[in-house]
Design a protein around this motif. Structure first.
Motif, PDB file in Angstrom:
ATOM      1  N   THR A 140     -24.603   3.999 -14.654  1.00  0.00           N
ATOM      2  CA  THR A 140     -23.412   4.577 -14.029  1.00  0.00           C
ATOM      3  C   THR A 140     -22.796   5.583 -14.980  1.00  0.00           C
ATOM      4  OG1 THR A 140     -22.998   2.540 -12.813  1.00  0.00           O
ATOM      5  CG2 THR A 140     -21.166   4.064 -13.020  1.00  0.00           C
ATOM      6  N   THR A 141     -22.526   6.780 -14.482  1.00  0.00           N
ATOM      7  CA  THR A 141     -21.883   7.833 -15.269  1.00  0.00           C
ATOM      8  C   THR A 141     -20.727   8.408 -14.464  1.00  0.00           C
ATOM      9  OG1 THR A 141     -23.396   9.491 -14.375  1.00  0.00           O
ATOM     10  CG2 THR A 141     -24.007   8.478 -16.471  1.00  0.00           C
ATOM     11  N   GLY A 142     -19.798   9.047 -15.152  1.00  0.00           N
ATOM     12  CA  GLY A 142     -18.692   9.709 -14.479  1.00  0.00           C
ATOM     13  C   GLY A 142     -17.359   9.062 -14.793  1.00  0.00           C
ATOM     14  N   TYR A 143     -16.360   9.419 -13.997  1.00  0.00           N
ATOM     15  CA  TYR A 143     -14.982   9.006 -14.240  1.00  0.00           C
ATOM     16  C   TYR A 143     -14.296   8.625 -12.939  1.00  0.00           C
ATOM     17  CZ  TYR A 143     -15.490  11.075 -18.849  1.00  0.00           C
ATOM     18  OH  TYR A 143     -15.913  11.359 -20.113  1.00  0.00           O
ATOM     19  N   ILE A 144     -13.220   7.852 -13.069  1.00  0.00           N
ATOM     20  CA  ILE A 144     -12.311   7.560 -11.965  1.00  0.00           C
ATOM     21  C   ILE A 144     -11.007   8.291 -12.304  1.00  0.00           C
ATOM     22  CG2 ILE A 144     -11.178   5.785 -10.586  1.00  0.00           C
ATOM     23  CD1 ILE A 144     -14.257   5.433 -10.808  1.00  0.00           C
ATOM     24  N   GLN A 145     -10.545   9.168 -11.413  1.00  0.00           N
ATOM     25  CA  GLN A 145      -9.307   9.913 -11.650  1.00  0.00           C
ATOM     26  C   GLN A 145      -8.148   9.184 -10.991  1.00  0.00           C
ATOM     27  OE1 GLN A 145      -8.856  13.651  -9.612  1.00  0.00           O
ATOM     28  NE2 GLN A 145      -7.523  14.451 -11.194  1.00  0.00           N
ATOM     29  N   ILE A 146      -7.079   8.958 -11.769  1.00  0.00           N
ATOM     30  CA  ILE A 146      -5.873   8.310 -11.262  1.00  0.00           C
ATOM     31  C   ILE A 146      -4.741   9.319 -11.344  1.00  0.00           C
ATOM     32  CG2 ILE A 146      -4.209   6.457 -11.625  1.00  0.00           C
ATOM     33  CD1 ILE A 146      -6.472   4.874 -12.905  1.00  0.00           C
ATOM     34  N   MET A 158      -8.039  10.211 -16.456  1.00  0.00           N
ATOM     35  CA  MET A 158      -9.424   9.878 -16.113  1.00  0.00           C
ATOM     36  C   MET A 158      -9.831   8.624 -16.869  1.00  0.00           C
ATOM     37  SD  MET A 158     -10.639  12.328 -14.141  1.00  0.00           S
ATOM     38  CE  MET A 158     -11.731  13.697 -14.180  1.00  0.00           C
ATOM     39  N   ILE A 159     -10.473   7.693 -16.160  1.00  0.00           N
ATOM     40  CA  ILE A 159     -10.989   6.471 -16.768  1.00  0.00           C
ATOM     41  C   ILE A 159     -12.503   6.511 -16.649  1.00  0.00           C
ATOM     42  CG2 ILE A 159     -11.088   3.960 -16.560  1.00  0.00           C
ATOM     43  CD1 ILE A 159      -8.235   4.033 -15.611  1.00  0.00           C
ATOM     44  N   PRO A 160     -13.240   6.347 -17.774  1.00  0.00           N
ATOM     45  CA  PRO A 160     -14.701   6.383 -17.688  1.00  0.00           C
ATOM     46  C   PRO A 160     -15.236   5.196 -16.888  1.00  0.00           C
ATOM     47  CG  PRO A 160     -13.970   6.013 -19.952  1.00  0.00           C
ATOM     48  CD  PRO A 160     -12.756   6.192 -19.127  1.00  0.00           C
ATOM     49  N   ALA A 161     -16.231   5.446 -16.064  1.00  0.00           N
ATOM     50  CA  ALA A 161     -16.845   4.395 -15.254  1.00  0.00           C
ATOM     51  C   ALA A 161     -17.871   3.660 -16.110  1.00  0.00           C
ATOM     52  CB  ALA A 161     -17.496   4.989 -14.025  1.00  0.00           C
ATOM     53  N   ALA A 162     -17.621   2.385 -16.383  1.00  0.00           N
ATOM     54  CA  ALA A 162     -18.525   1.590 -17.209  1.00  0.00           C
ATOM     55  C   ALA A 162     -19.697   1.059 -16.388  1.00  0.00           C
ATOM     56  CB  ALA A 162     -17.774   0.428 -17.844  1.00  0.00           C
ATOM     57  N   ASP A 163     -19.429   0.668 -15.145  1.00  0.00           N
ATOM     58  CA  ASP A 163     -20.484   0.185 -14.266  1.00  0.00           C
ATOM     59  C   ASP A 163     -20.097   0.486 -12.817  1.00  0.00           C
ATOM     60  OD1 ASP A 163     -18.528  -1.675 -13.726  1.00  0.00           O
ATOM     61  OD2 ASP A 163     -19.561  -3.351 -14.678  1.00  0.00           O
ATOM     62  N   ALA A 164     -20.902  -0.015 -11.884  1.00  0.00           N
ATOM     63  CA  ALA A 164     -20.650   0.279 -10.475  1.00  0.00           C
ATOM     64  C   ALA A 164     -19.385  -0.379  -9.960  1.00  0.00           C
ATOM     65  CB  ALA A 164     -21.846  -0.163  -9.637  1.00  0.00           C
ATOM     66  N   THR A 166     -16.412  -0.510 -11.586  1.00  0.00           N
ATOM     67  CA  THR A 166     -15.206   0.034 -12.211  1.00  0.00           C
ATOM     68  C   THR A 166     -14.223   0.540 -11.164  1.00  0.00           C
ATOM     69  OG1 THR A 166     -16.488   0.664 -14.144  1.00  0.00           O
ATOM     70  CG2 THR A 166     -14.345   1.689 -13.904  1.00  0.00           C
ATOM     71  N   TYR A 167     -14.707   1.199 -10.126  1.00  0.00           N
ATOM     72  CA  TYR A 167     -13.814   1.731  -9.099  1.00  0.00           C
ATOM     73  C   TYR A 167     -13.078   0.601  -8.374  1.00  0.00           C
ATOM     74  CZ  TYR A 167     -12.047   4.476  -5.193  1.00  0.00           C
ATOM     75  OH  TYR A 167     -11.232   5.065  -4.266  1.00  0.00           O
ATOM     76  N   ALA A 168     -13.769  -0.495  -8.095  1.00  0.00           N
ATOM     77  CA  ALA A 168     -13.117  -1.630  -7.443  1.00  0.00           C
ATOM     78  C   ALA A 168     -12.021  -2.204  -8.340  1.00  0.00           C
ATOM     79  CB  ALA A 168     -14.140  -2.704  -7.099  1.00  0.00           C
ATOM     80  N   TRP A 169     -12.267  -2.292  -9.628  1.00  0.00           N
ATOM     81  CA  TRP A 169     -11.261  -2.788 -10.562  1.00  0.00           C
ATOM     82  C   TRP A 169     -10.049  -1.852 -10.605  1.00  0.00           C
ATOM     83  CZ3 TRP A 169      -9.526  -0.449 -15.109  1.00  0.00           C
ATOM     84  CH2 TRP A 169      -8.651  -1.211 -15.863  1.00  0.00           C
ATOM     85  N   VAL A 170     -10.310  -0.534 -10.663  1.00  0.00           N
ATOM     86  CA  VAL A 170      -9.216   0.444 -10.699  1.00  0.00           C
ATOM     87  C   VAL A 170      -8.390   0.360  -9.413  1.00  0.00           C
ATOM     88  CG1 VAL A 170      -8.708   2.919 -10.636  1.00  0.00           C
ATOM     89  CG2 VAL A 170     -10.286   2.020 -12.335  1.00  0.00           C
ATOM     90  N   MET A 171      -9.040   0.214  -8.268  1.00  0.00           N
ATOM     91  CA  MET A 171      -8.302   0.120  -7.003  1.00  0.00           C
ATOM     92  C   MET A 171      -7.437  -1.136  -6.953  1.00  0.00           C
ATOM     93  SD  MET A 171      -8.513   2.821  -5.376  1.00  0.00           S
ATOM     94  CE  MET A 171      -7.617   2.266  -3.950  1.00  0.00           C
ATOM     95  N   THR A 172      -7.905  -2.232  -7.562  1.00  0.00           N
ATOM     96  CA  THR A 172      -7.085  -3.435  -7.643  1.00  0.00           C
ATOM     97  C   THR A 172      -5.819  -3.166  -8.452  1.00  0.00           C
ATOM     98  OG1 THR A 172      -9.061  -4.804  -7.514  1.00  0.00           O
ATOM     99  CG2 THR A 172      -7.067  -5.854  -8.357  1.00  0.00           C
TER     100      THR A 172
END
Length: 182
Positions: A140-146, A158-164, A166-172
């Motif tokens: 997994t590469t890329g970022y999650i933008q908040i 921007m939070i780096p995506a550690a695994d698939a 990460t987005y679910a954790w950020v949305m929580t």
């Protein structure tokens, strides 16, 4: 042309009325009141500290604000502490904040290098070495933008995506921040 004529509109209330008294038609140079579409002035902090129980006793912080563990929530460089959102560009009020998250990450599945090497080595000895090509790994590469917007201010991180996941954790975390902003 040397005669000056008096102003025939001097007594008209729509033209300003008496000199020195502003009327409806007066135009003033400089910044006016903020209107729709323009940034609102940042609200100033109250000149007093609200008290409960008597003078001199500060109001208790909300239950979500500061516990024994510290701030209520931290996402990248955005921190929620008390009724404020603290960012490097300044603090914003928590109430009425709008939170968004955008997933700019991707997960790829590929054959690792050591599987290719093992497949070549064992393919020379027996055909069973081709089974090493079935080995896969997920990267997994890329970022999650908040982004957060409140009080006429906007901040993005921007939070780096550690695994698939990460987005679910950020949305929580974002949904928890949204519940605090109501």
């Amino acid at each position: 042309m040397s005669d000056q004529q008096p102003n025939p509109y001097a007594s008209d209330p729509s033209q300003g009325g008496q000199p020195g008294q502003p009327g409806q038609g007066d135009y003033r140079w400089g910044p006016g009141e903020a209107s729709y579409g323009y940034p609102q002035p940042y609200p100033s902090t109250p000149a007093y500290q609200p008290t409960i129980g008597g003078p001199g006793l500060p109001a208790p912080a909300p239950a979500y604000a500061q516990g024994p563990a510290g701030p209520g929530l931290t996402l990248g460089d955005i921190t929620i502490a008390g009724d404020q959102i603290i960012t490097p560009s300044g603090s914003m009020p928590l109430k009425g904040a709008m939170w968004n998250a955008t997933d700019f990450s991707r997960t790829e599945e590929k054959i690792p290098t050591h599987a290719v090497v093992l497949a070549i080595v064992f393919a020379l000895f027996c055909l069973i070495g081709l089974l090493f090509l079935l080995m896969k790994e997920k990267v997994t590469t890329g970022y999650i933008q908040i982004t957060v917007t409140s009080g006429g201010r906007h901040h993005s991180t921007m939070i780096p995506a550690a695994d698939a996941h990460t987005y679910a954790w950020v949305m929580t975390q974002i949904n928890y921040a949204r519940s605090l902003s109501i």
